[in-house]
Design an enzyme around this catalytic site. Structure first.
Site, PDB file in Angstrom:
ATOM      1  N   LYS A  49       0.847  -1.211   0.000  1.00 37.07           N
ATOM      2  CA  LYS A  49       0.000   0.000   0.000  1.00 37.07           C
ATOM      3  C   LYS A  49       0.879   1.257   0.000  1.00 37.07           C
ATOM      4  O   LYS A  49       0.643   2.202  -0.756  1.00 37.07           O
ATOM      5  CB  LYS A  49      -0.944  -0.013   1.216  1.00 37.07           C
ATOM      6  CG  LYS A  49      -2.055  -1.042   1.071  1.00 37.07           C
ATOM      7  CD  LYS A  49      -2.816  -1.314   2.366  1.00 37.07           C
ATOM      8  CE  LYS A  49      -3.757  -2.495   2.146  1.00 37.07           C
ATOM      9  NZ  LYS A  49      -4.472  -2.918   3.367  1.00 37.07           N
ATOM     10  N   GLN A  98      -4.354  -1.996   9.729  1.00 41.16           N
ATOM     11  CA  GLN A  98      -4.296  -3.289   9.043  1.00 41.16           C
ATOM     12  C   GLN A  98      -4.898  -4.396   9.911  1.00 41.16           C
ATOM     13  O   GLN A  98      -4.587  -4.513  11.091  1.00 41.16           O
ATOM     14  CB  GLN A  98      -2.832  -3.605   8.680  1.00 41.16           C
ATOM     15  CG  GLN A  98      -2.671  -4.849   7.830  1.00 41.16           C
ATOM     16  CD  GLN A  98      -3.345  -4.727   6.461  1.00 41.16           C
ATOM     17  OE1 GLN A  98      -3.230  -3.726   5.785  1.00 41.16           O
ATOM     18  NE2 GLN A  98      -4.075  -5.767   6.075  1.00 41.16           N
ATOM     19  N   ASP A 131     -11.150   2.494   4.381  1.00 38.66           N
ATOM     20  CA  ASP A 131     -11.498   1.071   4.276  1.00 38.66           C
ATOM     21  C   ASP A 131     -13.016   0.887   4.219  1.00 38.66           C
ATOM     22  O   ASP A 131     -13.504  -0.185   3.868  1.00 38.66           O
ATOM     23  CB  ASP A 131     -10.952   0.302   5.497  1.00 38.66           C
ATOM     24  CG  ASP A 131      -9.644  -0.423   5.202  1.00 38.66           C
ATOM     25  OD1 ASP A 131      -9.325  -0.606   4.005  1.00 38.66           O
ATOM     26  OD2 ASP A 131      -8.952  -0.812   6.173  1.00 38.66           O
TER      27      ASP A 131
END
Ligand code: NAD
Length: 289
Positions: free
Chosen positions: A52, A96, A119
């Site tokens: 990422k 994460q 997200d």
């Protein structure tokens, strides 16, 4: 024989759009910024986080990688998220998954500013997805699956779609996107308690597999000519492979290939789309300023 849906190629198209959008933002003095928080040392999470950050650098998105120890406390993670919520250079924040077991992930997600929740896991964004409010953030993996269907010219309106898996990250948002106005599919969500899954799947003009079991979907689950989107990323031991394992999806690719109309490979299908849609969400967060 199935047409292969090339996720790498579609992801490149999305990333080219991102580059143009970033240039426009920079004209207005805005550089999009993404913060990625990693708690612990999970090897797969490290790979995801690094890819990422690398993609941000390639595109000219500012990124900040925050690594907390595997013993980090809930308060430490919350304090990090709160600091990033206040940081004007950061437009998107993600923590994460999965964090170590001492961390209450739901509380962490609820603490992220919904306007920075790229997200799309915060309850406010989940509600916006259900309400079809376009101001929210859609989770990256299902958003990527929708984009693959569009790019491949797969008709969703009136189609029977079967989503296998009901997770908050993939299955549920995928079902909402497929049934939303504009997509207009008739959606069935199957899960671990579904009876006669093969029969349920065979109704699908479209099957989205997000199960987490290697090569679980076989050809007797597939209607002739169906489109198959394989979300699964599984490592299976393979002594012949250089790293001792190979990656495979939740669909038995070889088994279904002759029967399916179109299919995403693993790797090179949904995976590259997830990261591309994360970049897209980060830009959207910066554009909303
Ligand atoms: P999860 O474990 O949270 O959910 C799995 C779902 O599958 C559950 O809802 C469960 O009910 C269902 N399921 C389990 N066993 C089943 C069975 N025997 N029959 C029918 N349904 C069953 O997983 P997830 O986070 O949704 O991820 C699913 C897969 O997608 C995993 O392989 C994961 O690695 C992969 N994934 C890929 C990406 C990507 O970027 N490509 C992103 C997220 C997840």
């Amino acid at each position: 024989m199935a047409t292969i849906i090339d996720g790498k190629k579609v992801a490149e198209e999305v990333l080219a759009e991102c580059s143009r959008e970033i240039e426009e933002l920079k004209v207005h003095g805005i550089t999009p910024g993404l913060a990625v928080v990693l708690v612990g040392e999970d090897p797969a999470s490290q790979v995801y986080v690094n890819s990422k950050v690398r993609k941000c650098a390639e595109l000219g998105i500012h990124s900040e990688k925050v690594v907390l120890s595997k013993d980090a406390s809930q308060d430490e993670v919350l304090a990090t998220v709160k600091r990033l919520n206040e940081d004007a250079a950061i437009h998107g924040i993600l923590v994460q998954s999965p964090p170590p077991s001492q961390i209450d992930e739901e509380e962490i997600i609820r603490t992220i500013d919904p306007a920075k929740d790229v997200d799309g896991f915060h309850p406010e964004n989940v509600a916006k997805l259900a309400l079809e409010d376009p101001s929210g953030f859609v989770p990256c993996t299902p958003a990527g699956c929708m984009r693959l269907l569009e790019a491949s010219g797969v008709k969703t309106s009136g189609a029977d779609a079967v989503v296998v898996g009901r997770s908050m990250i993939v299955g549920k948002p995928m079902a909402l996107l497929l049934m939303a106005r504009g997509s207009d599919a008739t959606v069935t969500v199957a899960h671990s308690r579904t009876e006669d899954l093969a029969e349920v799947c065979r109704r699908g003009d479209i099957i989205v597999a997000a199960v987490g079991i290697p090569e679980f979907i076989k050809k007797d689950f597939v209607k002739q000519g169906a489109t198959i989107i394989d979300v699964g990323i599984n490592r299976v031991e393979d002594p012949a492979a250089k790293r001792g394992y190979r990656l495979c999806g939740d669909v038995d690719y070889k088994d279904v290939f002759e029967k399916a109309g179109a299919i995403t490979p693993v790797p090179g299908g949904v995976g590259p789309m997830t990261i591309a849609m994360l970049m897209k969400n980060t830009i959207k967060a910066a554009q909303a300023l």
